[in-house]
Design an enzyme around this catalytic site. Structure first.
Site, mmCIF file in Angstrom:
data_model
loop_
_atom_site.group_PDB
_atom_site.id
_atom_site.type_symbol
_atom_site.label_atom_id
_atom_site.label_comp_id
_atom_site.label_asym_id
_atom_site.label_seq_id
_atom_site.Cartn_x
_atom_site.Cartn_y
_atom_site.Cartn_z
ATOM 1 C CB SER A 331 -5.685 -3.565 -11.681
ATOM 2 O OG SER A 331 -5.257 -2.392 -12.365
ATOM 3 C CG ASP A 355 -0.806 8.624 -7.890
ATOM 4 O OD1 ASP A 355 -0.126 8.883 -8.903
ATOM 5 O OD2 ASP A 355 -1.957 8.133 -7.937
ATOM 6 C CG ASP A 368 -2.953 6.410 -11.269
ATOM 7 O OD1 ASP A 368 -2.182 5.833 -10.480
ATOM 8 O OD2 ASP A 368 -4.189 6.297 -11.218
ATOM 9 C CG HIS A 374 -5.309 7.302 -6.578
ATOM 10 N ND1 HIS A 374 -4.705 6.925 -7.759
ATOM 11 C CD2 HIS A 374 -6.604 6.914 -6.669
ATOM 12 C CE1 HIS A 374 -5.584 6.303 -8.529
ATOM 13 N NE2 HIS A 374 -6.743 6.292 -7.902
ATOM 14 C CB CYS A 387 -2.702 3.686 -6.744
ATOM 15 S SG CYS A 387 -1.483 4.953 -7.147
#
Length: 631
Positions: A331, A355, A368, A374, A387
């Site tokens: 990430s 999401d 996710d 989220h 996310c």
């Protein structure tokens, strides 16, 4: 009567034959003398200068005098590599009648190991008989005294003072500083290619890694020579003249060795890497690869058991993970993806998606990290809470070609050009890369589903910690990218003049300032209220960062539970950051191999680095493992 006449004729014929033979022999002798005289004239007169020079060369020999190697210090003047004088026991073979008996006799006075004998024999093969060769190094005072009392028993043997290399900090910074060791065949080829053969006469050691290797010809200096008269037996008679050697130049590094030491200790017994860069110059403040090694082991030839321990260790301490270890960025890739979306017009800061916790594409479900998702996520939130779904959708919308073009500008998938050897280019995936990478046509095709994983820093993505640090420093520096470097300036040993290694801007990326500010605000939010908030709670400065977790192997849709996975298969933990956020002085990339979540393992290390560098202290506490959510 006829018989008597024939008897009288025969002696006359014999006499004529005899006279002919004598004349012929005399002519041959005369011719031989003419040839000898001609040859003698040719040698004595015509070639007088040539043979006179040859005779002089045989009478006089040049003995090299090895120069003192340059010193290496950190940015504050702390010595990282120095020279010291120690006593060695040396033998001049031309002055010894029975070499084997002499060595055996010496062995009864002073300990001479098999490796010492082996080294001496190798040096003997490579050297002239009148040169003094070491049979034992670093004698103790007791050993020197013991030999001095028995010196009369060993003609041709003496104790001399020689210079040795020493790394006072031991393993700290070893991958950056490097080490020297004995010259091998490959080194000789490099010396010859650089037309330095004459300058390395008598030199036994050369830089093997780090700045010791990269700046070898600066550190080495200039070899001096002594003219020595020798007799027919090759024995030195007297010294005729001497030209002094010139000490090598000294290096001042950008490293802060105390910061380096603190960062290495912060990893504990975990494997990993850290690169800390000064954004405004590209100067490397710390270059960590753990576990590390002691460079002092290599100077006189590493012992076989030490070599086996280092070379065969599953932790690979000789691997420079900061430069040569390539890992998925996880990430930590997301802020760069977000900036790419802004610059290419694929997203606006306020544009949001819903999401649900999954992204379905091509019959495959991309999950996710948070069950249920989220909720509504805009760009700022996508970075702060990390996310995945936001970036699945974004990667699909951008396409692999646009992603590859933008990331290439940031230096991903290419060597940074740092001034030490052994850097890996990593892998910036693209359809063109895949065609070069695989042989079979069915493997070369790029599938749209592969782009989805690229968006969250997985898939074929593979970058080095120094590439991540450089890209982070570029964002901190508003798009101005500097080449990372370890040497700050070089000091001439003769004049004392300092030659600065000027910061080298590789490129100025034409980013819109408002787009960069969007990313910067989100990165600050990560450390205030996002995935690394606990690690930076109570810091006396504002920092910006991004956590990351990179899969080591595919879970094939299963839920990741660290406790159920073997340690060597657990996710890598990553973290990128810079501080102070308002005027960045330091940017870091941290990798902890098999460390799990970035917020759990990597972010606390960055906090320690920032606290020490900016405040001169260690943090009071770090994040607790069970309080961390997300990357």
């Amino acid at each position: 009567m006829l018989a008597r006449q024939s008897q009288l004729v025969a002696p006359d014929r014999e006499l004529e034959r005899f006279r002919f033979r004598v004349s012929l022999a005399g002519f041959a002798v005369f011719a031989a003398f003419v040839v000898l005289a001609t040859r003698l004239f040719h040698l004595q007169v015509v070639q007088h200068d040539y043979y006179s020079t040859r005779a002089e060369d045989n009478r006089i020999s040049l003995v090299p005098i090895v120069p003192n190697r340059g010193v290496i210090v950190d940015r504050h003047g702390t010595v990282l590599a120095r020279n010291y004088s120690a006593f060695t026991l040396e033998i001049t073979p031309s002055r010894v009648d029975d070499l084997d008996a002499t060595i055996e006799g010496l062995g009864k006075l002073i300990e001479i190991l098999p490796k010492d004998r082996k080294r001496f024999r190798r040096l003997l093969e490579e050297s002239k008989t009148f040169e003094s060769l070491p049979i034992r190094s670093r004698l103790s005072e007791e050993e020197v005294a013991r030999f001095a009392a028995n010196r009369y028993l060993f003609p041709g043997v003496e104790v001399k003072a020689r210079l040795f290399r020493h790394y006072p900090e031991g393993p700290v910074g070893a991958h950056a500083i490097g080490y020297i060791s004995r010259i091998n065949k490959r080194d000789l080829e490099i010396i010859e290619d650089n037309e330095q053969t004459n300058n390395y006469k008598g030199t036994d050691h050369i830089g093997k890694s780090g700045v010791e290797q990269k700046y070898e010809f600066q550190l080495h200096g200039e070899t001096g020579y002594e003219q020595v008269e020798i007799d027919a037996g090759g024995r030195a008679v007297r010294s005729l003249s001497r030209s002094a050697p010139v000490q090598g130049n000294n290096l001042t590094l950008t490293l802060d060795i105390k910061l380096q030491e603190m960062a290495e200790k912060a990893f504990g017994d975990r494997r990993g890497a850290l690169v800390a860069i000064e954004p405004a110059t590209g100067g490397i403040l710390a270059l960590v690869s753990v576990p590390t090694f002691d460079p002092n082991l290599f100077i006189d030839g590493i012992r076989s058991d030490d070599w086996d321990q280092l070379n065969n260790s599953p932790d690979k301490p000789l691997l420079n993970r900061a430069l040569n270890g390539a890992y998925p960025p996880g990430s930590t890739f997301k802020p760069f993806m977000a900036l790419a979306a802004l610059e290419t017009g694929k997203r606006t800061p306020g544009q949001a998606i819903a999401d649900p916790g999954v992204f379905n594409f091509g019959g495959h479900q991309f999950r996710d990290d948070k069950k249920g998702g989220h909720g509504m996520v805009d760009m700022h939130k996508s970075i702060v809470v990390s996310c995945d779904t936001y970036y699945y959708v974004l990667a699909n919308d951008m396409g692999i070609d646009a992603i590859a073009r933008f990331m290439g500008q940031l230096g991903f998938g290419q060597r940074t050009g740092v001034d030490i050897e052994g850097e890996s280019p990593g892998v910036l995936p693209s359809p063109e890369w895949k065609k070069r990478r695989f042989r079979r046509p069915e493997q070369q095709k790029w599938f749209a589903g592969e782009t989805i994983s690229i968006g969250i820093g997985q898939g074929y993505n593979s970058y080095t910690p120094i590439q991540l640090a450089q890209a982070t420093a570029t964002i901190a520096n508003n798009g101005i990218m500097y080449r990372p470097h370890l040497v700050k300036y070089i000091t001439d040993s003769r004049t004392g003049e300092k030659t600065m290694i000027e910061p080298e801007p590789l490129r100025v990326l034409p980013w819109k300032r408002q787009n960069v500010e969007v990313i910067k605000r989100a990165l600050v939010g990560v450390n205030i209220s996002g995935t690394s908030a606990r690690a930076f709670a109570g810091a006396g400065y504002t920092s910006a960062g991004k956590t990351g977790t990179a899969q080591v192997f595919s879970l094939k849709g299963a839920e990741y539970k660290e406790s159920r996975v073997k340690k060597e298969l657990r996710d890598h933990a990553l973290f990128i950051a810079y501080a102070p956020a308002e005027q960045p002085k330091i940017a870091v990339a941290v990798l902890v191999e098999n460390g799990g979540f970035g917020a759990q393992s990597a972010a606390p290390i960055a906090r320690m680095v920032f606290d020490y560098y900016l405040l001169g202290k260690l943090p009071k506490g770090a994040a607790k493992e069970d309080d961390v959510e997300g990357d």
